[in-house]
Scaffold this active site. Sequence first.
Site, PDB file in Angstrom:
ATOM      1  CD  GLU A 191     -15.008   5.403 -11.785  1.00 53.83           C
ATOM      2  OE1 GLU A 191     -15.855   5.678 -10.926  1.00 53.83           O
ATOM      3  OE2 GLU A 191     -13.889   5.950 -11.837  1.00 53.83           O
TER       4      GLU A 191
ATOM      5  CB  CYS B 289     -15.086   8.626  -4.832  1.00 53.56           C
ATOM      6  SG  CYS B 289     -16.356   7.769  -5.778  1.00 53.56           S
TER       7      CYS B 289
ATOM      8  CG  HIS C 254      -3.903  -7.251  -9.001  1.00 51.49           C
ATOM      9  ND1 HIS C 254      -4.255  -7.564 -10.291  1.00 51.49           N
ATOM     10  CD2 HIS C 254      -4.753  -7.912  -8.202  1.00 51.49           C
ATOM     11  CE1 HIS C 254      -5.272  -8.397 -10.273  1.00 51.49           C
ATOM     12  NE2 HIS C 254      -5.605  -8.620  -9.006  1.00 51.49           N
TER      13      HIS C 254
END
Length: 123
Positions: free
Chosen positions: A112, A23, A67
């Site tokens: 997530e 991560c 985005h």
Amino acid sequence: MFELTVKDEFAAAHYLRNYPGACERPHGHNWKVEIAVCGTELNEIHVLIDFKDLKRFLKEVLEELDHRDLNEHPAFQDKNPSSENIARFIFENLKEKLAPYPVKLVRVSVWETERSCASYLAE
């Protein structure tokens, strides 16, 4: 007491600084977000708050994240854009938008993945 929930989603990239694993590398998620508000008094048309308004406010907050590379967002310059911090960011920004309404924002949950969620709760 009445409780209303709405859901939305956004797509964004991030990485966790100083994380001991994968991560730490840039990656992305299609984040799912659920919010909950509560209140005791219905308005003149017998609703707590119009779902349309609640959805619009959530969408406005999520547009700021959608985005983007969250690590470049000003809110995450000094802290990791973890699910926990994203939930808190959404909570704090949404709470401002809901201030004129007789509702209390009680929870923002951020997924997530389908199996991993963090929530930020009102005190």
